[in-house]
Design a protein around this motif. Structure first.
Motif, PDB file in Angstrom:
ATOM      1  N   GLY A 192       0.815  -1.207   0.000  1.00 61.71           N
ATOM      2  CA  GLY A 192       0.000   0.000   0.000  1.00 61.71           C
ATOM      3  C   GLY A 192       0.855   1.266   0.000  1.00 61.71           C
ATOM      4  N   LEU A 193       1.948   1.261   0.777  1.00 61.77           N
ATOM      5  CA  LEU A 193       2.838   2.424   0.813  1.00 61.77           C
ATOM      6  C   LEU A 193       3.545   2.602  -0.539  1.00 61.77           C
ATOM      7  N   LYS A 227      -1.461  10.627   8.073  1.00 54.81           N
ATOM      8  CA  LYS A 227      -2.527  10.970   7.117  1.00 54.81           C
ATOM      9  C   LYS A 227      -2.598  12.485   6.910  1.00 54.81           C
ATOM     10  N   GLU A 228      -2.549  13.251   7.998  1.00 58.35           N
ATOM     11  CA  GLU A 228      -2.637  14.706   7.897  1.00 58.35           C
ATOM     12  C   GLU A 228      -1.476  15.278   7.087  1.00 58.35           C
ATOM     13  N   ILE A 229      -0.274  14.759   7.319  1.00 58.13           N
ATOM     14  CA  ILE A 229       0.907  15.292   6.637  1.00 58.13           C
ATOM     15  C   ILE A 229       0.874  14.979   5.152  1.00 58.13           C
ATOM     16  N   ILE A 230       0.603  13.725   4.806  1.00 57.02           N
ATOM     17  CA  ILE A 230       0.683  13.332   3.399  1.00 57.02           C
ATOM     18  C   ILE A 230      -0.464  13.939   2.586  1.00 57.02           C
ATOM     19  N   THR A 231      -1.642  14.079   3.170  1.00 59.65           N
ATOM     20  CA  THR A 231      -2.749  14.695   2.429  1.00 59.65           C
ATOM     21  C   THR A 231      -2.542  16.199   2.258  1.00 59.65           C
ATOM     22  N   LEU A 238      -6.819  11.020  -1.484  1.00 59.22           N
ATOM     23  CA  LEU A 238      -6.270   9.801  -0.878  1.00 59.22           C
ATOM     24  C   LEU A 238      -7.282   9.105   0.032  1.00 59.22           C
ATOM     25  N   SER A 239      -8.554   9.469  -0.109  1.00 63.77           N
ATOM     26  CA  SER A 239      -9.581   8.872   0.758  1.00 63.77           C
ATOM     27  C   SER A 239      -9.701   7.373   0.528  1.00 63.77           C
ATOM     28  N   TRP A 240      -9.379   6.892  -0.677  1.00 65.39           N
ATOM     29  CA  TRP A 240      -9.432   5.457  -0.969  1.00 65.39           C
ATOM     30  C   TRP A 240      -8.433   4.683  -0.115  1.00 65.39           C
ATOM     31  N   PHE A 241      -7.247   5.284   0.112  1.00 63.27           N
ATOM     32  CA  PHE A 241      -6.220   4.582   0.895  1.00 63.27           C
ATOM     33  C   PHE A 241      -6.549   4.595   2.378  1.00 63.27           C
ATOM     34  N   PHE A 242      -6.845   5.783   2.919  1.00 59.72           N
ATOM     35  CA  PHE A 242      -7.134   5.890   4.347  1.00 59.72           C
ATOM     36  C   PHE A 242      -8.568   5.482   4.671  1.00 59.72           C
ATOM     37  N   GLY A 243      -9.299   5.066   3.654  1.00 53.58           N
ATOM     38  CA  GLY A 243     -10.646   4.537   3.857  1.00 53.58           C
ATOM     39  C   GLY A 243     -10.666   3.031   3.665  1.00 53.58           C
ATOM     40  N   ASP A 244     -11.131   2.607   2.486  1.00 56.30           N
ATOM     41  CA  ASP A 244     -11.328   1.174   2.240  1.00 56.30           C
ATOM     42  C   ASP A 244     -10.037   0.356   2.257  1.00 56.30           C
ATOM     43  N   TYR A 245      -8.919   0.921   1.763  1.00 52.56           N
ATOM     44  CA  TYR A 245      -7.705   0.105   1.648  1.00 52.56           C
ATOM     45  C   TYR A 245      -7.227  -0.395   3.011  1.00 52.56           C
ATOM     46  N   ILE A 246      -7.198   0.484   4.017  1.00 47.65           N
ATOM     47  CA  ILE A 246      -6.691   0.046   5.320  1.00 47.65           C
ATOM     48  C   ILE A 246      -7.803  -0.407   6.260  1.00 47.65           C
ATOM     49  N   ASN A 247      -9.057   0.006   5.992  1.00 47.98           N
ATOM     50  CA  ASN A 247     -10.139  -0.286   6.938  1.00 47.98           C
ATOM     51  C   ASN A 247     -11.012  -1.470   6.547  1.00 47.98           C
ATOM     52  N   ILE A 276     -14.510  -1.558  -4.414  1.00 42.47           N
ATOM     53  CA  ILE A 276     -13.600  -0.548  -3.883  1.00 42.47           C
ATOM     54  C   ILE A 276     -13.167   0.344  -5.043  1.00 42.47           C
ATOM     55  N   THR A 277     -13.130   1.649  -4.794  1.00 44.19           N
ATOM     56  CA  THR A 277     -12.689   2.605  -5.815  1.00 44.19           C
ATOM     57  C   THR A 277     -11.270   3.049  -5.482  1.00 44.19           C
ATOM     58  N   ALA A 278     -10.343   2.797  -6.386  1.00 49.06           N
ATOM     59  CA  ALA A 278      -8.937   3.136  -6.174  1.00 49.06           C
ATOM     60  C   ALA A 278      -8.321   3.538  -7.509  1.00 49.06           C
ATOM     61  N   PRO A 279      -7.244   4.328  -7.496  1.00 51.32           N
ATOM     62  CA  PRO A 279      -6.609   4.715  -8.762  1.00 51.32           C
ATOM     63  C   PRO A 279      -5.952   3.521  -9.441  1.00 51.32           C
TER      64      PRO A 279
END
Length: 457
Positions: A192-193, A227-231, A238-247, A276-279
């Protein structure tokens, strides 16, 4: 005192991880290279001494190096380097990324896997998953031996995802299965990273990681700070990563449905086959070389992408395997229509799927019964090492005593529900035809449905 000291440029590393076959000067040079590499991504290590013991290395082994030598063959330098790097990065990340490990373990463990993938990519790009055995006659034709050492991460993730064994990255450590706690969750986090890094481009990920570690220094923070720093460092969603990807356990799977030519444009229809919606990364390919690459975000169902005509002859999704995907066999389309989208390939030995071909595996079958006598035939099937949704088995045979055709078949469809008490649903049909007396044939036809339930443990 029993721990040898390796004085690098600015850190003294004490370690009893030893290999007497390697000279001390070589080990010191390798450790120096490892530290410089890790600091390039994480920033300067905040201490001047570091202890790396055998217990740390044993608990954090690099899987794939500890299998029997007759199944793999790696050089002594490579094995020692990777094993030491794994233990070293573990210790350095623990000192530099301080989180509640029961809740936010995924970030430090993901960073460790990410660093190991980047290290192998830079210094050992030629090493294969089975080491020097990939050059042995009889094995080198297998797709398994062609996989690079880094290919094991998405491959093992696919193995767990197709069997529905994975768990969300935000699952507490004390609720993870051993399989996920020891291997798969950290692999998914590391992938993921790497996914984030490639999607963001322009070194935004590395800059954000260093910034996070600097602000996190000697304090316990949650992954929300990351999350705060990278966004804040990008305008991309990046809601796809901090949303469905990790949760969640949702799996990424996109396919190219069709390709249409116009005078000077190519229209590519991309379909999201999962929930899931992701790039996704879209490529133009010519003779297995990348002609162009484009990131396409936010495809929740179907999207038509327009590109200029060029010298490419195929379009592909996720060609570089940059993100974990449920099924990569549906990622290809020829720009010009062909009879077979992927040519048929017949293989004697069960193998890893090759995305360039539609593979059919075969093996000889020998049997006997009193009325058919000796029975010879060939079994054709599509069961590769990774399980498939649709599986078939076709076994045409010839009975010498009855001088007649015989054999059997089976077709099955497997469905793995997510977040359900049901582990797997299988719907299938099978049949056969043989003799039970001279000139008397019997045939069977059996439809079936099977429900497998999740175990509690």
């Amino acid at each position: 005192k029993s721990y040898p000291a390796y004085k690098t440029d600015h850190i003294v590393v004490l370690s009893n991880i030893d290999d007497n076959s390697l000279p001390v000067a070589l080990k010191k040079a390798v450790i120096n290279r490892e530290i410089a590499f890790i600091e390039k991504y994480l920033g300067e290590f905040p201490h001047d001494k570091l202890l790396i013991d055998k217990e740390t290395a044993f608990k954090n082994r690099a899987y794939g190096l500890d299998i029997p030598k007759f199944l793999s063959d790696f050089s002594d330098v490579f094995k020692w380097d990777i094993e030491f790097f794994k233990a070293l990065s573990k210790k350095m990340v623990e000192e530099m990324v301080i989180v509640n490990k029961n809740q936010d373990y995924w970030l430090p463990e993901g960073i460790e896997v990410y660093l190991l993938m980047k290290y192998c990519q830079e210094f050992y790009p030629e090493v294969k998953i089975l080491g020097n055995l990939s050059h042995v006659w009889g094995l080198r034709s297998l797709n398994l031996t062609k996989l690079g050492f880094n290919d094991k991460y998405p491959y093992l993730y696919q193995f767990s995802a197709r069997k529905n064994l994975d768990q969300p990255l935000t699952t507490r450590v004390d609720s993870l299965s051993n399989f996920n706690r020891k291997t798969i969750s950290s692999y998914k986090a590391g992938l993921g990273l790497r996914y984030l890094e490639n999607f963001l481009e322009d070194n935004i990920f590395r800059k954000s990681l260093k910034q996070y570690i600097k602000e996190d220094k000697f304090k316990t923070n949650s992954t929300l700070l990351f999350k705060e720093i990278i966004t804040s460092n990008t305008e991309k969603d990046l809601s796809w990563f901090f949303g469905d990807y990790i949760n969640s356990k949702k799996k990424i799977d996109y396919t190219i449905k069709k390709v249409i030519f116009d005078q000077d444009s190519v229209y590519i229809t991309i379909k999201n086959t999962r929930n899931i919606t992701a790039p996704v990364a879209l490529y133009g390919i010519k003779d297995k070389k990348i002609i162009w690459k484009q990131w396409i975000p936010n495809i929740d169902s179907t999207k038509i992408v327009t590109v200029k005509k060029g010298s490419f002859d195929k379009v592909s999704l996720n060609y570089e395997n940059l993100y974990p995907e449920f099924n990569q066999r549906n990622n290809w389309k020829n720009v010009k229509p062909k009879l077979f989208e992927r040519p048929l390939q017949f293989k004697l030995i069960k193998d890893v799927d090759d995305p360039y071909y539609t593979q059919v595996f075969y093996k000889p079958r020998v049997g006997y019964n009193y009325y058919d006598g000796l029975i010879l035939g060939i079994q054709f099937h599509n069961k590769a090492i990774l399980s498939k949704t649709f599986e078939y088995n076709i076994v045409p045979t010839y009975s010498f005593k009855s001088s007649n055709a015989s054999g059997g078949f089976s077709f099955s469809y497997n469905h793995y529900p997510e977040n359900n008490i049901v582990y797997k649903l299988t719907f299938g049909v099978n049949g056969s035809s043989f003799h039970y007396d001279q000139d008397y044939r019997y045939s069977t036809f059996n439809p079936s449905a099977t429900v497998y339930f999740n175990r509690k443990s």
